[in-house]
Enzyme design. Structure first.
Site, PDB file in Angstrom:
ATOM      1  N   ASP A 328       0.996  -1.133   0.059  1.00 36.07           N
ATOM      2  CA  ASP A 328       0.197  -0.136   0.108  1.00 36.07           C
ATOM      3  C   ASP A 328       0.851   1.228   0.019  1.00 36.07           C
ATOM      4  O   ASP A 328       1.846   1.271  -0.628  1.00 36.07           O
ATOM      5  CB  ASP A 328      -1.095   0.096   1.116  1.00 36.07           C
ATOM      6  CG  ASP A 328      -2.158   0.957   1.300  1.00 36.07           C
ATOM      7  OD1 ASP A 328      -2.821   0.643   0.163  1.00 36.07           O
ATOM      8  OD2 ASP A 328      -2.126   1.875   1.941  1.00 36.07           O
ATOM      9  N   TYR A 473      -3.161  10.820   1.881  1.00 38.09           N
ATOM     10  CA  TYR A 473      -3.526  10.682   0.408  1.00 38.09           C
ATOM     11  C   TYR A 473      -3.514  12.249  -0.287  1.00 38.09           C
ATOM     12  O   TYR A 473      -3.233  12.355  -1.605  1.00 38.09           O
ATOM     13  CB  TYR A 473      -5.032  10.612   0.659  1.00 38.09           C
ATOM     14  CG  TYR A 473      -5.147   8.971   0.871  1.00 38.09           C
ATOM     15  CD1 TYR A 473      -5.673   7.954  -0.386  1.00 38.09           C
ATOM     16  CD2 TYR A 473      -5.141   8.491   1.925  1.00 38.09           C
ATOM     17  CE1 TYR A 473      -5.748   6.756   0.013  1.00 38.09           C
ATOM     18  CE2 TYR A 473      -5.182   7.282   2.403  1.00 38.09           C
ATOM     19  CZ  TYR A 473      -5.666   6.173   1.324  1.00 38.09           C
ATOM     20  OH  TYR A 473      -5.642   5.028   1.638  1.00 38.09           O
ATOM     21  N   HIS A 531      -5.589  -7.438   0.100  1.00 38.56           N
ATOM     22  CA  HIS A 531      -4.728  -6.345   0.533  1.00 38.56           C
ATOM     23  C   HIS A 531      -3.815  -6.524   1.692  1.00 38.56           C
ATOM     24  O   HIS A 531      -2.581  -6.104   1.778  1.00 38.56           O
ATOM     25  CB  HIS A 531      -5.653  -5.296   0.392  1.00 38.56           C
ATOM     26  CG  HIS A 531      -4.785  -3.820   0.423  1.00 38.56           C
ATOM     27  ND1 HIS A 531      -3.795  -3.332  -0.666  1.00 38.56           N
ATOM     28  CD2 HIS A 531      -4.809  -2.892   1.326  1.00 38.56           C
ATOM     29  CE1 HIS A 531      -3.587  -2.327  -0.348  1.00 38.56           C
ATOM     30  NE2 HIS A 531      -3.836  -2.008   0.914  1.00 38.56           N
TER      31      HIS A 531
END
Length: 559
Positions: A328, A473, A531
């Site tokens: 990630d 982000y 994930h």
């Protein structure tokens, strides 16, 4: 020879044919009727033919018949001549057209070739590495004068009674939650009927102290790097008398996790394996603003800068060279670190391999026309058709857009409500674990141990770090700095190992990954897993890290 007015009338009646002819002589009525005379021309039929045709016409019994015979003869002559002239004209026209087409084709081919060369040159260009301040201060205010604090302090995870009781009270006093629509499970998001059960467990039977003790079985530390307190686990090999090589391995997580994500694989990585001449000393760090690491008060702390911080952490611990495993956002930070500092990173392993180079994106788009040439048929549905892939991204990337634009807004609700925080985090962990289970109440979450999931939620709540973690982000997709886009276009020469699980967010085949990672020396693809594989399939992940490291060692030995 002269024609009478009656003949002229007939000729006018049929002048659609007569205009094809040339008449040598004529009376005034002929000129008034529009017929050509004395040197006038029609379509090129010779004048002598008119006289011949008139004499031939004298054998007809009536004047109109003779004229019609004349017309008939003239039509035959005219058609024959027109066909000959038309053939010559068409042949000449075709030759002209072919010449034009050849010139056009050659020009197009030249322009296409030139465009291909220029595009290839543009796409394959390697920009210069950006200048990075490796000591940039991210702490509050200006850096203090004097020597930096380089102490390494012991740290212990605690969920104290005051915090726990306050959390339980908030969960108990939550407002009634809206029920799902009829016939709907998790298609609209978190199923609140399922959520209610999890919240009851969290505030009632989830053992905060036992979970803290479980996390504290490792040695925890904090040290200040560039003004921020960075938390990390340091685990040395369990077998103290191991005769092989001990390799330093940095583990980096993503959102919404922390170093807790690796608590299952750390013991496996530090345990010697039969047939392996090496074992790992593990450093599992919390990214800044995640878990127990301090968040910054300054804008600009993007994955590149975090990569610098993590490199400095390893140098602080005395590791001049080391290996990295990450997923990630941690994989983005590690990738940039490896690109910037290949002299320090000996090998990069990731369960979320991704090339963001423009040439890679172009290949994926062009591959949509011939998917079987791009991807093995077994993995075709992981990318194509692109319509399905983009439908999935649009459906599941709403949170991404919010966090990349207005993380502080949604952060207010999540910071104030443990029920909202649990719903938000668990829904994303569920979909990233198995996106094919939206038709179930858990939405994919049952692929993970619920205690592990609640550990993640609890750590985010206790440290009030949901906002600082989501800001990554916004920083990662900020247009204010070009260093990210520049580094994306620079190949990472560090030997790389990749493992692809079935429900990872994105999938790229090896030949595309090699755009970014030309020394991709190890690759594995599984038909299961999602994930958060360190929690879901720890054995398979650790096996692959060991196998990839063998390839890293072989790569360096061959140089």
């Amino acid at each position: 020879m002269k024609f009478s007015t009656d003949i002229i009338r007939i000729m006018e009646k049929h002048k659609g044919l007569i205009y094809l002819c040339r008449i040598r002589t004529g009376t005034e009525p002929e000129r008034k009727s529009g017929l050509k005379t004395e040197g006038g021309t029609g379509t090129g039929i010779r004048g002598e033919k008119t006289e011949v045709e008139c004499r031939s016409a004298s054998t007809s019994t009536t004047l109109e018949g003779r004229v019609r015979m004349i017309y008939t003869t003239k039509i035959i002559v005219a058609r024959t001549h027109v066909q000959r002239e038309g053939a010559r004209t068409c042949h000449s026209t075709r030759r002209t057209h072919w010449k034009v087409l050849r010139v056009f084709a050659v020009t197009c081919a030249f322009l296409l070739a030139l465009g291909a060369v220029m595009t290839s040159s543009w796409l394959s260009r390697v920009p210069r590495k950006p200048d990075i301040d490796t000591n940039k201060w991210w702490g509050v205010g200006a850096p203090p004068g004097g020597a930096a604090d380089d102490t390494i302090r012991r740290f212990k995870i605690e969920f104290n009674n005051t915090v726990v009781q306050a959390l339980r009270s908030r969960i108990r006093e939550r407002r009634p939650l809206t029920k799902p629509l009829e016939g709907v499970q998790s298609e609209y998001g978190m199923n609140t009927v399922y959520l209610e059960k999890i919240l009851e467990h969290w505030q009632g039977t989830y053992d905060f102290q036992k979970r803290a003790e479980m996390l504290n079985r490792f040695d925890h530390y904090k040290t200040q790097i560039q003004g921020l307190d960075i938390h990390f686990i340091r685990a040395k090999p369990a077998q103290r008398d191991f005769q092989g090589t001990v390799l330093p391995l940095l583990l980096l997580h993503g959102w919404p996790s922390s170093s807790k994500e690796f608590d299952k694989i750390i013991p496996m990585l530090t345990t010697p394996r039969k047939g392996r001449g090496f074992v790992f000393e593990v450093v599992a760090a919390d990214l800044p603003g995640f878990g127990f690491s301090e968040g910054t008060t300054k804008p600009g702390l993007n994955p590149v800068q975090i990569g610098v911080i993590m490199r400095n952490l390893m140098l602080r611990l005395g590791f001049q060279q080391f290996y990295v495993h990450a997923g990630d956002w941690g994989a983005q930070c590690a990738m940039h670190m490896a690109t910037l500092f290949p002299e320090h990173v000996l090998g990069f392993h990731t369960n979320m391999p991704l090339s963001s180079m423009m040439v890679s994106q172009l290949k994926i788009v062009l591959g949509a026309f011939y998917p079987s040439f791009l991807v093995d048929s077994k993995y075709l549905d992981r990318i194509y058709p692109l319509k399905n892939f983009f439908t999935y991204l649009i459906r599941e990337s709403g949170y991404f857009h919010i966090q990349a634009t207005k993380p502080d807004t949604i952060g207010v609700a999540l910071t104030d409500s443990p029920s909202g925080l649990a719903s938000y985090i668990m829904e994303k962990m569920a979909i990233c674990t198995n996106r094919d289970q939206l038709n179930t109440p858990h939405g994919g979450l049952e692929g993970l141990n619920i205690e592990d999931v609640l550990d993640t939620v609890t750590i985010a709540w206790v440290n009030s770090c949901i906002v600082t973690s989501m800001r990554l982000y916004a920083e990662g997709y900020s247009t204010k700095s070009s260093e990210i886009s520049i580094l994306h276009e620079i190949p990472t020469i560090v030997p790389t190992g990749a493992i692809n699980f079935r429900y990872e967010v994105v999938y790229q085949p090896d030949w595309i990954l090699k755009d970014k990672f030309p020394n991709l020396v190890h690759s594995t693809t599984h038909d299961f897993g999602g994930h958060f594989v360190a929690l879901e399939y720890p054995n398979e992940l650790v096996d692959d890290i060991f196998a990839a490291t063998e390839e890293f060692l072989r790569f360096h030995a061959s140089k």
